[in-house]
Design a protein around this motif. Structure first.
Motif, PDB file in Angstrom:
ATOM      1  N   LYS A 277       0.580   4.188  -2.826  1.00 14.57           N
ATOM      2  CA  LYS A 277       0.367   5.617  -2.564  1.00 14.57           C
ATOM      3  C   LYS A 277       1.490   6.458  -3.146  1.00 14.57           C
ATOM      4  O   LYS A 277       1.249   7.519  -3.753  1.00 14.57           O
TER       5      LYS A 277
ATOM      6  N   TYR B 201      -5.214  -5.548  -3.118  1.00 14.87           N
ATOM      7  CA  TYR B 201      -4.583  -4.484  -2.331  1.00 14.87           C
ATOM      8  C   TYR B 201      -5.610  -4.024  -1.306  1.00 14.87           C
ATOM      9  O   TYR B 201      -6.657  -3.472  -1.673  1.00 14.87           O
ATOM     10  N   SER B 202      -5.338  -4.255  -0.027  1.00 19.62           N
ATOM     11  CA  SER B 202      -6.301  -3.963   1.038  1.00 19.62           C
ATOM     12  C   SER B 202      -5.898  -2.711   1.800  1.00 19.62           C
ATOM     13  O   SER B 202      -4.796  -2.642   2.372  1.00 19.62           O
ATOM     14  N   LEU B 203      -6.791  -1.743   1.826  1.00 16.43           N
ATOM     15  CA  LEU B 203      -6.542  -0.490   2.533  1.00 16.43           C
ATOM     16  C   LEU B 203      -7.144  -0.579   3.928  1.00 16.43           C
ATOM     17  O   LEU B 203      -8.348  -0.799   4.078  1.00 16.43           O
ATOM     18  N   THR B 204      -6.332  -0.420   4.941  1.00 20.30           N
ATOM     19  CA  THR B 204      -6.815  -0.540   6.318  1.00 20.30           C
ATOM     20  C   THR B 204      -7.122   0.804   6.954  1.00 20.30           C
ATOM     21  O   THR B 204      -7.786   0.861   7.994  1.00 20.30           O
TER      22      THR B 204
ATOM     23  N   ASP C  88      -6.035   7.580   3.518  1.00 22.34           N
ATOM     24  CA  ASP C  88      -4.879   8.438   3.263  1.00 22.34           C
ATOM     25  C   ASP C  88      -5.158   9.859   3.710  1.00 22.34           C
ATOM     26  O   ASP C  88      -4.271  10.566   4.157  1.00 22.34           O
TER      27      ASP C  88
ATOM     28  N   ILE D 185       0.822  -1.209   0.000  1.00 24.49           N
ATOM     29  CA  ILE D 185       0.000   0.000   0.000  1.00 24.49           C
ATOM     30  C   ILE D 185       0.855   1.259   0.000  1.00 24.49           C
ATOM     31  O   ILE D 185       0.535   2.241  -0.670  1.00 24.49           O
TER      32      ILE D 185
ATOM     33  N   GLY E 125      -9.274   6.548   0.612  1.00 21.01           N
ATOM     34  CA  GLY E 125      -8.294   5.534   0.955  1.00 21.01           C
ATOM     35  C   GLY E 125      -6.941   5.767   0.319  1.00 21.01           C
ATOM     36  O   GLY E 125      -5.905   5.395   0.867  1.00 21.01           O
ATOM     37  N   LEU E 126      -6.935   6.392  -0.869  1.00 20.89           N
ATOM     38  CA  LEU E 126      -5.703   6.655  -1.605  1.00 20.89           C
ATOM     39  C   LEU E 126      -5.570   8.148  -1.881  1.00 20.89           C
ATOM     40  O   LEU E 126      -6.554   8.896  -1.777  1.00 20.89           O
TER      41      LEU E 126
ATOM     42  N   ARG F 109     -11.301  -1.505   0.421  1.00 17.46           N
ATOM     43  CA  ARG F 109     -11.224  -1.151   1.839  1.00 17.46           C
ATOM     44  C   ARG F 109     -11.282  -2.462   2.607  1.00 17.46           C
ATOM     45  O   ARG F 109     -12.210  -3.247   2.438  1.00 17.46           O
TER      46      ARG F 109
ATOM     47  N   ILE G  18     -12.559   4.678  -1.960  1.00 23.60           N
ATOM     48  CA  ILE G  18     -11.271   4.226  -2.473  1.00 23.60           C
ATOM     49  C   ILE G  18     -10.550   5.340  -3.237  1.00 23.60           C
ATOM     50  O   ILE G  18      -9.420   5.695  -2.910  1.00 23.60           O
TER      51      ILE G  18
END
Length: 359
Positions: free
Chosen positions: A45, A68-71, A74, A41, A79-80, A98, A108
């Motif tokens: 980014k 690709y898992s976003l925890t 940003d 991740i 998320g990004l 997510r 996302i």
């Protein structure tokens, strides 16, 4: 940010030439593609930030068959990193989501004014904005350009545009599926799949809007509103639910054109296939069938002064009627009441019990 994609020398030489001929053209001067390892991740980014800053189109290649898992977000709602430049992200059976374990709500992607995001063979899922008046659970496009090619927008949630929210921008979908997205059960909700608004333009070629829901709002598959324009060519709109416009709802001078498309098996209180209010719709070589309304407009609900034009198109086998009010759609007739079969009123799916965290 909150806001209101053989052998032999001669034979070998010919083979190489043919192989090169079918590769996508790379613009002269374009920067080399940035390759991101599976589920890295931080690298993803950083790649987006670099692509945003590139003088030419920034190209990112993700790992094939990878999630690709976003925890965590940003920034406040995304998320990004926000898309401010010209960014292309390419995968192959690749998902950006997510993470189910994420404790914060975020979408996302967010394309801001002047930005361009192109997604190739990417699935965007799990984006979630559970509060009222939130926009674009999967992707928000605010006066930018969003291109979705052979991609999937699945299982996202927001008040407006559970899958995608397009505010005044350009939204292009090619062989893309928008499925199982939903609106929240709080606030002014609409566009379970896609919300296209404020003179935004949506062009969809191939693909489908399937099984999206707006439990307490309108436009289960698509909400087209405020002088927005939507052109759907060879698209299937099916299995969506809402109060008004189970498949598609448009209002406030929206403009809709369906070409070689099918609107089927959608459910709503009124306008199960299409709810057309103060707007214009043209259907060419298209079919509206087997949609079910609890009150009226099983196929199309078209109160004056709205206008629907059918060109080599059919509105048939909808319940309880094909078009409402009777005679409002030239060429659309309803069954003879004397021969009509009375069916029990269908029930909209009950909203899921709300157990979502509040930010």
């Amino acid at each position: 940010m909150k806001i209101i994609l053989r052998s032999g020398a001669a034979t070998a030489a010919i083979g190489v030439g043919l192989s090169l001929a079918v590769l996508p053209a790379v613009p002269a001067g374009a920067a080399a593609a940035i390759r991101v390892p599976c589920n890295d991740i931080t690298a993803l980014k950083n790649a987006i930030n670099r692509a945003n800053a590139s003088a030419n189109a920034g190209r990112i290649v993700l790992a094939s068959h990878c999630t690709y898992s976003l925890t965590a977000p940003d920034n406040a709602d995304d998320g990004l990193p926000e898309i401010t430049g010209d960014v292309t992200i390419t995968g192959r059976d690749t998902t950006i989501r997510r993470a189910p374990s994420a404790t914060q709500d975020f979408r996302i992607f967010h394309v801001v004014s002047g930005g361009t995001l192109t997604l190739n063979s990417i699935t965007v899922s799990g984006g979630r904005l559970s509060l009222a008046d939130t926009m674009g659970g999967g992707i928000a496009n605010t006066n930018g350009t969003l291109n979705l090619n052979r991609s999937i927008i699945r299982g996202n949630e927001a008040s407006q545009g559970g899958g995608v929210h397009n505010f005044g921008g350009r939204l292009n979908l090619d062989r893309t599926t928008v499925e199982r997205n939903t609106n929240t059960t709080v606030g002014a909700t609409a566009g379970g799949g896609v919300f296209n608004t404020d003179s935004g333009t949506m062009k969809m070629r191939g693909g489908s809007l399937i099984n999206n829901r707006s439990p307490i709002g309108n436009g289960g598959g698509l909400e087209n509103i405020r002088q927005a324009t939507a052109h759907l060519n060879s698209v299937s709109v099916r299995g969506n639910t809402a109060l008004l416009g189970g498949g598609i709802r448009q209002t406030q001078r929206g403009v809709l054109r369906l070409t070689s498309s099918t609107v089927s098996n959608n459910v709503a209180v009124s306008g199960a296939g299409l709810s057309n209010l103060d707007s214009t719709a043209t259907l060419m070589r298209s079919l509206v069938t087997r949609n079910t309304a609890i009150n009226n407009g099983g196929g199309i609900d078209n109160p004056p002064p709205s206008r629907v034009t059918l060109i080599d198109s059919k509105v048939i086998r909808n319940t309880p009627d094909n078009c409402s009010p009777a005679g409002s759609v030239p060429g659309c007739t309803n069954p003879d009441p004397a021969n009509a079969v009375t069916l029990p009123a269908p029930q909209l799916p009950a909203p899921a019990t709300e157990s979502k965290s509040r930010r």
